[in-house]
Write an enzyme that holds these catalytic residues in place. Structure first.
Site: not given
Ligand SMILES: [Zn+2]
Ligand SMILES: [Zn+2]
Lengths: 191, 452
Positions: A131, A140
């Site tokens: 995070e 990602h």
């Molecule tokens: Zn994520």
């Protein structure tokens, strides 16, 4: 000078907070501070879903953000959701200031299994890095072992490691600059 | 370079759309949001998105299904995911019928939505790769700006290369719009005259006297208006190639003059006495049957034989239909760029429509049709709707008259065959259009031996 703030939402295990502090400091190079412990985020409780709205908690954090905060990572025991999804492990503002992780689904107990402290701490580190990584502009990562890879279930959390892959590291260095070099030095000193 | 795919999230509830947008941004997508159907339609008009997440229930007149239908009008191939709070069989069926590829019930599992998005994006990536591949293929079929994979055209390409460096006169025959000038240029630029001038003259465009001075030039004062000496096209083309288009239209006097140039490689300027020698290769073109014109006594046979040393017959577009898709795509690419429009594709449906058209105006007509479609197109891909002008209107049929010497049976056969072709072999549709029942239609097909 700015700091990376850790913001426990209500009661959070001390050992969990300590390990997050250590891994954030080592990976992002910022000095860590704790935002005075706040109450449980009852304002974010959704009666129908019996879960907590991560969006509402993040909004509250933005309001309460201290002027010397580079980033804030909130940590909660509560199970989090966004309206579209049945649950989330955590949420962050991409390239923003605030992020949150939930411990609820990182605990073995959630899945009806006996508690496992080491496993919990390992998962916490990965999700905290993930995070925070988003707030530093990382998206990602296709590398399944990189903490920036997307986890949609606990198995995927366990599959990934707690060290950023070379690609994500390079991006981080670009986005953080000087403090990252500092962090890299810290890690090298520890080797 | 990997392009970032764009997603539009449409929901009236702010927390809902912003949190989904944030979640998708973490996955690396560029996400835009719209707070109403109207807002979404407006945003879709400005650009196409890789995926549209649209909430089914939205207040303010336009619900999710209507929004989807409007978006589809602009982007027929759009990937739309309809979101609903609770699944009711009815709405699910409506959504699927209206063409929603996917239908998800919120809250849904993160894994489910992640797989869904990945699957759609994977297809989008493949489609884009195909577009790139297609562009490469187009290049493969390209010979000096002429695109074709038709065997006859490929033979012509081969012939062009063989004759490019000769000085022999070439006669190009083909209907108007088949690209005779492109072939002439290909001959010129494939040969050893490529560095020299290529001069084109349309013989039909000018009156006899003007054409004469245009071709051979004139001396000062040779006629009213000839205030200075002027070089003609033959002199300008010296060392290179002259392309005489619509040669079938020239007057007997000019036919004589041309014959002399072909025989002696020299001529006089209008009003001049000095013999001018030139080294010019002549490529002539005609859309009339010159041989017939010779038989009719309208064209000198000696000139015809001088011109007809190398004869190239360019097939009409209807005889090389396999080129229509590749030509259409290359026109889309070029014309969209020229017009500054964001049209980059052409739907399968509209290609089918183009394939069915007869193209009396050949490649030029196809080019004009694509241009017209691009001008009115509002999406990224040309669709059948953009080509409605190709379908004959009812009004146009008013001028229709019965051809002479046709039997009722022949007429019936023609009408049935044309209808079956129009319905792409769909007998049920054809029977309905003809106002007869299916068994009758089958009977006629058999009787007239109509292919389908
Ligand atoms: Zn994520
Ligand atoms: Zn990575």
């Amino acid at each position: 000078m700015t700091f990376l703030y850790l913001a426990p939402q209500g009661a959070v295990d001390d050992e969990v907070l300590t390990i997050i502090e250590t891994c954030l400091w080592a990976n992002f190079g910022y000095e860590i501070r704790q935002l005075g412990s706040s109450a449980e985020p009852e304002y974010a409780f959704d009666l129908r879903r019996r879960q907590y709205s991560s969006t509402l908690i993040l909004r509250q954090l933005v309001v309460k953000c201290p002027p010397d905060a580079a980033r804030i990572l909130a940590v909660t025991e509560k199970d989090l959701f966004i309206p579209m999804l049945s649950f989330i492990f955590g949420q962050a503002q991409l390239n923003g200031t605030v992020a949150i992780i939930s411990l609820a689904r990182l605990r073995q107990e959630f899945y009806g299994l006996p508690s496992n402290r080491m496993l919990l701490l390992a998962r916490v580190v990965k999700e905290a890095l993930h995070e925070m990584g988003h707030t530093f502009g990382l998206i990602h990562c296709p590398e399944r072992t990189c903490p920036m890879s997307l986890s949609t279930n606990i198995h995927q959390v366990d599959t990934k490691g707690s060290e950023f892959c070379a690609g994500c590291r390079a991006l981080l260095r670009e986005n953080i600059g000087a403090t990252y070099e500092q962090a890299a030095n810290i890690m090298r000193a520890e080797d | 370079m990997k392009t970032r795919w764009e997603i539009l999230v449409v929901d009236d509830e702010e927390v809902m759309r912003e949190s989904l947008a944030a979640w998708l941004r973490e996955d690396g997508y560029d996400v835009n949001t719209a707070s109403s159907g109207r807002d979404a339609i407006e945003k879709a008009r400005q650009k196409d998105y890789a995926i549209y997440f649209i909430d089914l229930k939205m207040p303010g007149g336009i619900d999710g299904i209507e929004t989807m239908m409007e978006v589809r009008k602009v982007h027929p191939e759009a990937s739309i995911i309809i979101i609903t709070a609770y699944a009711t069989v009815d709405t699910a069926i409506t959504a699927m019928k209206e063409g929603a590829q996917e239908y998800i019930v919120k809250p849904c599992n993160p894994e489910e939505i992640s797989l869904l998005v990945n699957r759609i994006i994977k297809i989008k990536n493949l489609q884009r790769e195909n577009t790139i591949l297609r562009k490469k293929l187009t290049k493969q079929y390209c010979f000096h700006d002429i695109i074709s994979k038709n065997p006859k055209m490929l033979e012509i390409f081969q012939l062009i290369q063989e004759i490019a460096s000769l000085r022999s006169t070439v006669l190009l025959q083909g209907e108007s719009g088949t690209g005779k000038e492109l072939i002439a240029r290909a001959i010129h630029f494939s040969g050893d005259r490529a560095e020299q001038p290529f001069i084109g003259v349309s013989c039909a465009a000018l009156a006899e006297t003007l054409l004469e001075s245009e071709l051979f030039g004139h001396e000062k004062g040779s006629f009213t208006g000839a205030v200075t000496q002027k070089k003609g096209k033959f002199e300008m083309a010296d060392g290179g190639t002259i392309f005489l288009d619509e040669i079938g239209d020239i007057s007997p006097k000019l036919q004589m003059d041309l014959l002399r140039v072909l025989q002696e490689r020299c001529f006089y300027r209008v009003g001049g006495s000095e013999e001018i020698k030139v080294d010019v290769r002549i490529i002539a073109a005609t859309n009339v049957d010159l041989q017939q014109a010779v038989l009719d006594g309208k064209f000198r046979d000696d000139l015809f034989y001088r011109l007809n040393v190398i004869n190239i017959r360019i097939p009409p577009l209807r005889d090389r239909r396999e080129d229509i898709p590749v030509l259409a795509r290359s026109f889309v690419e070029r014309i969209a760029h020229e017009l500054g429009k964001e049209v980059s594709d052409i739907s399968e449906g509209s290609l089918k429509l183009l394939l069915d058209h007869n193209w009396p105006g050949n490649v030029r007509e196809l080019e004009n049709a694509v241009e017209r479609a691009i001008v009115t197109c509002r999406g990224r891909a040309l669709t059948e709707e953009d080509f409605t002008f190709l379908t004959p209107r009812v009004e146009a049929n008013r001028g229709w008259s019965v051809p002479a010497n046709v039997t009722l049976q022949e007429l019936e056969k023609e009408v049935i065959a044309a209808t079956i072709q129009r319905t792409h072999g769909n007998i049920k549709e054809a029977a309905a259009a003809l106002g007869i029942d299916r068994s009758t239609l089958y009977e006629r097909i058999k009787k007239f031996e109509i292919p389908r």
